[in-house]
Design a protein around this motif. Structure first.
Motif, PDB file in Angstrom:
ATOM      1  N   LYS A  32       6.211   9.485   8.226  1.00  0.00           N
ATOM      2  CA  LYS A  32       4.608   9.237   8.248  1.00  0.00           C
ATOM      3  C   LYS A  32       3.990   7.967   8.254  1.00  0.00           C
ATOM      4  O   LYS A  32       2.993   7.628   8.158  1.00  0.00           O
ATOM      5  CB  LYS A  32       4.370  10.061   6.803  1.00  0.00           C
ATOM      6  N   ILE A  33       4.966   7.118   8.712  1.00  0.00           N
ATOM      7  CA  ILE A  33       4.649   5.676   8.629  1.00  0.00           C
ATOM      8  C   ILE A  33       3.542   5.477   9.778  1.00  0.00           C
ATOM      9  O   ILE A  33       2.443   4.797   9.215  1.00  0.00           O
ATOM     10  CB  ILE A  33       5.716   4.874   9.195  1.00  0.00           C
ATOM     11  N   GLU A  34       3.557   5.969  11.074  1.00  0.00           N
ATOM     12  CA  GLU A  34       2.234   5.854  12.081  1.00  0.00           C
ATOM     13  C   GLU A  34       0.952   6.239  11.674  1.00  0.00           C
ATOM     14  O   GLU A  34       0.008   5.365  11.413  1.00  0.00           O
ATOM     15  CB  GLU A  34       2.670   6.279  13.384  1.00  0.00           C
ATOM     16  N   ASP A  35       0.899   7.331  10.836  1.00  0.00           N
ATOM     17  CA  ASP A  35      -0.296   7.811  10.455  1.00  0.00           C
ATOM     18  C   ASP A  35      -0.842   6.784   9.240  1.00  0.00           C
ATOM     19  O   ASP A  35      -2.102   6.750   9.230  1.00  0.00           O
ATOM     20  CB  ASP A  35      -0.414   9.496  10.184  1.00  0.00           C
ATOM     21  N   PHE A  36      -0.016   6.540   8.232  1.00  0.00           N
ATOM     22  CA  PHE A  36      -0.330   5.994   7.251  1.00  0.00           C
ATOM     23  C   PHE A  36      -0.911   4.549   7.670  1.00  0.00           C
ATOM     24  O   PHE A  36      -1.925   3.945   7.033  1.00  0.00           O
ATOM     25  CB  PHE A  36       0.857   5.579   6.251  1.00  0.00           C
ATOM     26  N   VAL A  37      -0.266   3.773   8.839  1.00  0.00           N
ATOM     27  CA  VAL A  37      -0.530   2.383   9.111  1.00  0.00           C
ATOM     28  C   VAL A  37      -2.091   2.515   9.628  1.00  0.00           C
ATOM     29  O   VAL A  37      -2.829   1.523   9.295  1.00  0.00           O
ATOM     30  CB  VAL A  37       0.423   1.707  10.200  1.00  0.00           C
TER      31      VAL A  37
ATOM     32  N   LYS B 112       0.744  -1.138  -0.075  1.00  0.00           N
ATOM     33  CA  LYS B 112      -0.044   0.136  -0.050  1.00  0.00           C
ATOM     34  C   LYS B 112       1.001   1.335   0.040  1.00  0.00           C
ATOM     35  O   LYS B 112       0.356   2.493  -0.338  1.00  0.00           O
ATOM     36  CB  LYS B 112      -1.070   0.092   1.276  1.00  0.00           C
ATOM     37  N   GLY B 113       2.071   1.166   0.510  1.00  0.00           N
ATOM     38  CA  GLY B 113       2.774   2.217   0.622  1.00  0.00           C
ATOM     39  C   GLY B 113       4.146   1.986   0.729  1.00  0.00           C
ATOM     40  O   GLY B 113       4.733   0.894   1.219  1.00  0.00           O
ATOM     41  N   LEU B 114       5.207   3.066   0.309  1.00  0.00           N
ATOM     42  CA  LEU B 114       6.641   2.815   0.248  1.00  0.00           C
ATOM     43  C   LEU B 114       7.291   3.946   0.985  1.00  0.00           C
ATOM     44  O   LEU B 114       6.733   5.283   0.753  1.00  0.00           O
ATOM     45  CB  LEU B 114       7.232   2.917  -1.235  1.00  0.00           C
ATOM     46  N   PHE B 115       8.103   3.834   1.977  1.00  0.00           N
ATOM     47  CA  PHE B 115       8.927   4.879   2.697  1.00  0.00           C
ATOM     48  C   PHE B 115      10.132   4.529   2.732  1.00  0.00           C
ATOM     49  O   PHE B 115      10.863   3.769   2.588  1.00  0.00           O
ATOM     50  CB  PHE B 115       8.259   4.660   4.181  1.00  0.00           C
ATOM     51  N   ASP B 116      11.043   5.889   3.005  1.00  0.00           N
ATOM     52  CA  ASP B 116      12.320   6.043   3.030  1.00  0.00           C
ATOM     53  C   ASP B 116      12.767   7.391   3.664  1.00  0.00           C
ATOM     54  O   ASP B 116      11.859   8.187   3.868  1.00  0.00           O
ATOM     55  CB  ASP B 116      12.892   5.994   1.448  1.00  0.00           C
TER      56      ASP B 116
ATOM     57  N   ILE C 124       7.690   4.777  -7.517  1.00  0.00           N
ATOM     58  CA  ILE C 124       7.692   3.338  -8.137  1.00  0.00           C
ATOM     59  C   ILE C 124       6.530   2.954  -8.192  1.00  0.00           C
ATOM     60  O   ILE C 124       5.636   2.572  -7.452  1.00  0.00           O
ATOM     61  CB  ILE C 124       8.602   2.630  -6.903  1.00  0.00           C
ATOM     62  N   ARG C 125       6.213   2.271  -9.630  1.00  0.00           N
ATOM     63  CA  ARG C 125       5.119   1.939 -10.168  1.00  0.00           C
ATOM     64  C   ARG C 125       3.919   3.247  -9.777  1.00  0.00           C
ATOM     65  O   ARG C 125       4.492   4.286  -9.994  1.00  0.00           O
ATOM     66  CB  ARG C 125       4.440   0.582  -9.539  1.00  0.00           C
ATOM     67  N   GLU C 126       2.972   2.738  -9.085  1.00  0.00           N
ATOM     68  CA  GLU C 126       2.079   3.935  -8.875  1.00  0.00           C
ATOM     69  C   GLU C 126       2.017   4.699  -7.341  1.00  0.00           C
ATOM     70  O   GLU C 126       1.482   5.339  -7.134  1.00  0.00           O
ATOM     71  CB  GLU C 126       0.595   3.437  -8.824  1.00  0.00           C
ATOM     72  N   PHE C 127       3.377   3.980  -6.933  1.00  0.00           N
ATOM     73  CA  PHE C 127       3.702   4.395  -5.385  1.00  0.00           C
ATOM     74  C   PHE C 127       4.404   5.699  -5.396  1.00  0.00           C
ATOM     75  O   PHE C 127       5.494   5.780  -6.022  1.00  0.00           O
ATOM     76  CB  PHE C 127       4.035   3.506  -4.538  1.00  0.00           C
ATOM     77  N   GLU C 128       4.237   6.772  -4.703  1.00  0.00           N
ATOM     78  CA  GLU C 128       5.187   8.011  -4.319  1.00  0.00           C
ATOM     79  C   GLU C 128       5.941   7.726  -3.044  1.00  0.00           C
ATOM     80  O   GLU C 128       5.186   7.147  -2.169  1.00  0.00           O
ATOM     81  CB  GLU C 128       4.400   9.174  -4.035  1.00  0.00           C
ATOM     82  N   ILE C 129       7.144   7.505  -3.043  1.00  0.00           N
ATOM     83  CA  ILE C 129       7.945   7.210  -1.834  1.00  0.00           C
ATOM     84  C   ILE C 129       7.452   8.330  -0.694  1.00  0.00           C
ATOM     85  O   ILE C 129       7.825   9.469  -1.046  1.00  0.00           O
ATOM     86  CB  ILE C 129       9.556   7.273  -2.064  1.00  0.00           C
TER      87      ILE C 129
ATOM     88  N   LEU D   4       6.790  -0.051  14.111  1.00  0.00           N
ATOM     89  CA  LEU D   4       5.563  -0.717  13.367  1.00  0.00           C
ATOM     90  C   LEU D   4       4.921  -1.652  14.395  1.00  0.00           C
ATOM     91  O   LEU D   4       3.540  -1.600  14.341  1.00  0.00           O
ATOM     92  CB  LEU D   4       6.354  -1.492  12.561  1.00  0.00           C
ATOM     93  N   VAL D   5       5.579  -2.270  15.426  1.00  0.00           N
ATOM     94  CA  VAL D   5       4.892  -2.969  16.643  1.00  0.00           C
ATOM     95  C   VAL D   5       3.935  -1.984  17.230  1.00  0.00           C
ATOM     96  O   VAL D   5       2.668  -2.518  17.596  1.00  0.00           O
ATOM     97  CB  VAL D   5       5.944  -3.875  17.356  1.00  0.00           C
ATOM     98  N   ALA D   6       4.335  -0.937  17.594  1.00  0.00           N
ATOM     99  CA  ALA D   6       3.641   0.166  18.380  1.00  0.00           C
ATOM    100  C   ALA D   6       2.210   0.344  17.649  1.00  0.00           C
ATOM    101  O   ALA D   6       1.315   0.739  18.364  1.00  0.00           O
ATOM    102  CB  ALA D   6       4.641   1.082  18.539  1.00  0.00           C
ATOM    103  N   CYS D   7       2.525   0.334  16.389  1.00  0.00           N
ATOM    104  CA  CYS D   7       1.278   0.591  15.378  1.00  0.00           C
ATOM    105  C   CYS D   7       0.141  -0.414  15.311  1.00  0.00           C
ATOM    106  O   CYS D   7      -0.749  -0.230  14.728  1.00  0.00           O
ATOM    107  CB  CYS D   7       1.991   1.021  13.961  1.00  0.00           C
TER     108      CYS D   7
END
Length: 209
Positions: free
Chosen positions: A136-141, A112-116, A126-131, A165-168
């Protein structure tokens, strides 16, 4: 199967069964004996019967296995009868290669999403994904009901990201970082260490000389 302890060796053979049975379906093969399957897949017929009997057994004496039914049942055992949402963290060469692989989507794993964290590539597509920025990981999850985190990051950042990630609320981590993660017992981690795999290949080549 409830309450039954299945060895990891059996579990790790199931995806191979699933793949070979899928190939047979693609070639319009409808049934197969354990002996015929053993000749294709490389396990003994006895091993195949023992593995499948862990889950109730699916063959009929004198008939063999209905390939479509067995493929479907192994898919259910592997949890492939439901979709999974994933995010990928670390959009370098390895991360981009994984994001570009179409087989995951076909199997029901939707990235669903790429992050860096590298500002030079944030905003690229990358493909249809904006990096996206790793901040912004927590909000996205939370907004996208993510099941799996794919870690394609260097060793020094992997544990901190795993903790986030575990905390999310993410329960599954597919870890390509070259380290073992320290996570709670209810978190499932599948480690893919490319260097260790290469070292194993080196050992086997040396022994074969």
């Amino acid at each position: 199967m409830a309450g039954k302890n299945i060895s990891m060796a059996v579990i790790r053979r199931l995806p191979k069964y699933y793949r070979y049975l899928g190939d047979l379906l693609d070639n319009d093969v409808q049934r197969i004996s354990s002996k015929e399957l053993s000749e294709i897949i490389g396990f003994t017929a006895s091993q195949i019967r023992q593995d499948l009997n862990n889950f109730g057994g699916f063959g009929q004496q004198g008939y063999g296995y209905n390939i479509e039914a067995l493929h479907t049942e192994i898919g259910k055992i592997l949890g492939l009868d439901r979709p999974y949402n994933a995010i990928l963290i670390g959009a370098g060469n390895l991360g981009q290669a994984i994001a570009n692989y179409s087989g995951f989507r076909k199997a029901g794993f939707e990235i669903k999403g790429l992050f860096d964290a590298n500002p030079k590539i944030i905003g690229l597509k990358i493909r249809e994904f904006e990096i996206l920025d790793s901040d912004k990981i927590e909000d996205f999850v939370k907004e996208n009901k993510i099941d799996i985190g794919i870690l394609c990051v260097p060793k020094n950042g992997a544990q901190e990201l795993a903790d986030r990630l575990v905390a999310c609320g993410i329960k599954g981590l597919w870890n390509f970082a070259p380290m073992d993660l320290n996570v709670p017992e209810d978190i499932i981690v599948e480690n893919v260490n490319l260097t260790e795999s290469l070292f194993t290949l080196s050992y086997l080549m040396k022994e074969d000389e």
